[in-house]
Design an enzyme around this catalytic site. Structure first.
Site, short mmCIF file in Angstrom:
data_model
loop_
_atom_site.label_atom_id
_atom_site.label_comp_id
_atom_site.label_asym_id
_atom_site.label_seq_id
_atom_site.Cartn_x
_atom_site.Cartn_y
_atom_site.Cartn_z
CB CYS A 109 -0.96 -0.01 1.18
SG CYS A 109 -0.38 0.83 2.64
CD GLU A 110 -0.55 5.53 -3.59
OE1 GLU A 110 0.12 5.18 -4.57
OE2 GLU A 110 -1.43 6.40 -3.63
CG HIS A 111 -2.16 5.50 1.72
ND1 HIS A 111 -3.30 4.81 1.40
CD2 HIS A 111 -2.09 6.56 0.88
CE1 HIS A 111 -3.91 5.44 0.40
NE2 HIS A 111 -3.20 6.49 0.06
CG HIS A 112 0.00 2.73 6.14
ND1 HIS A 112 -1.23 2.65 5.49
CD2 HIS A 112 -0.16 3.63 7.14
CE1 HIS A 112 -2.09 3.45 6.09
NE2 HIS A 112 -1.48 4.06 7.09
CD GLN A 150 -8.28 -4.27 -3.02
OE1 GLN A 150 -7.93 -4.21 -1.84
NE2 GLN A 150 -9.32 -4.98 -3.43
CG HIS A 178 -5.49 -3.47 2.28
ND1 HIS A 178 -4.93 -2.54 1.44
CD2 HIS A 178 -6.46 -4.11 1.56
CE1 HIS A 178 -5.54 -2.59 0.25
NE2 HIS A 178 -6.46 -3.54 0.31
CB CYS A 180 -1.79 -0.53 6.38
SG CYS A 180 -3.06 -0.37 5.13
ZN LIG Z 1 -2.07 1.37 4.00
#
Ligand SMILES: [Zn+2]
Length: 223
Positions: A109-112, A150, A178, A180
């Site tokens: 995931c590009e956020h975490h 996703q 996920h 995260c």
């Molecule tokens: Zn994430």
């Protein structure tokens, strides 16, 4: 249009076997030395900043391993999905739905930058052109092995197939868990995120339902 279905239900054990062999074959053996060195320095700092001792025996080689692992997990940036599809594009006058189910996927995931993983189900209705079935699975990998969300992963797979094969329709469904969400934040252990994208014939309810019915068994019993 009469839609006959070619259901390519790739069984889990066989597909796992294929994927493992494919991975072994595709495994990156040569990492960019400069990039690896810089990443190693960063991960060494990370280890120090979380309160660990980067000189502890068990951690000595960790920065190098992580540097290589992250490059492996993001190798999709180096790959061209359309070139892969074009490399095995065959003229074929069929217009039956082709479904490749249960394609394993692993992404970040590009956020975490934590993994999300699950299965992709891809279908298309050819319009004169088909591609090798393994290429569909490779296209999933090309986009999964990047920093992703996703939703975008789903549409990128769809667009690559649409723009290369110009089929009568394309459908992509992804179910993923996920980390995260599971190991931090709201700690939802059992949540599965499902995303879908439909184009062309699959925008019709009847065609879409056929596809959904064909993959539904797995949507229910995935755990
Ligand atoms: Zn994430």
């Amino acid at each position: 249009m009469k839609l006959k279905k070619i259901l390519l239900n790739i069984l889990y054990p066989d597909f796992n076997f294929l994927i493992k062999n494919f991975m072994a074959y595709k495994k990156i053996e040569h990492y960019d030395e400069d990039v690896t060195k810089e990443l190693m320095q960063n991960y060494r700092n990370t280890i120090r900043l979380i309160g660990e001792n980067p000189d502890r025996e068990g951690l000595l080689k960790t920065p190098e391993r992580v540097a290589k692992a992250i490059q492996y997990c993001t190798q999709g940036y180096e790959l061209d999905a359309k070139a892969i599809l074009n490399s095995a594009k065959f003229h074929e006058e069929i217009s039956e739905m082709v479904i490749v189910k249960n394609i394993e996927l692993y992404s970040l995931c590009e956020h975490h930058m934590l993994p999300f993983f699950g299965k992709a189900h891809v279908a298309y209705i050819p319009n004169g052109w088909i591609t090798g079935l393994s290429k569909i699975a490779r296209v999933v990998d090309v986009f999964a092995r990047r920093l992703q969300v996703q939703e975008r992963l789903t549409t990128e797979i769809l667009n690559a197939i649409q723009e290369t094969l110009n089929p009568l329709g394309v459908a992509v469904v992804i179910e993923a868990e996920h980390l995260c969400m599971m190991m931090r934040g709201i700690s939802k252990q059992n949540s599965v995120t499902t995303t879908s994208a439909f184009h062309g014939e699959f925008e019709k309810q009847s065609t879409r339902n056929e596809f959904i019915n064909l993959i539904k068994a797995d949507l229910i019993k995935r755990r």
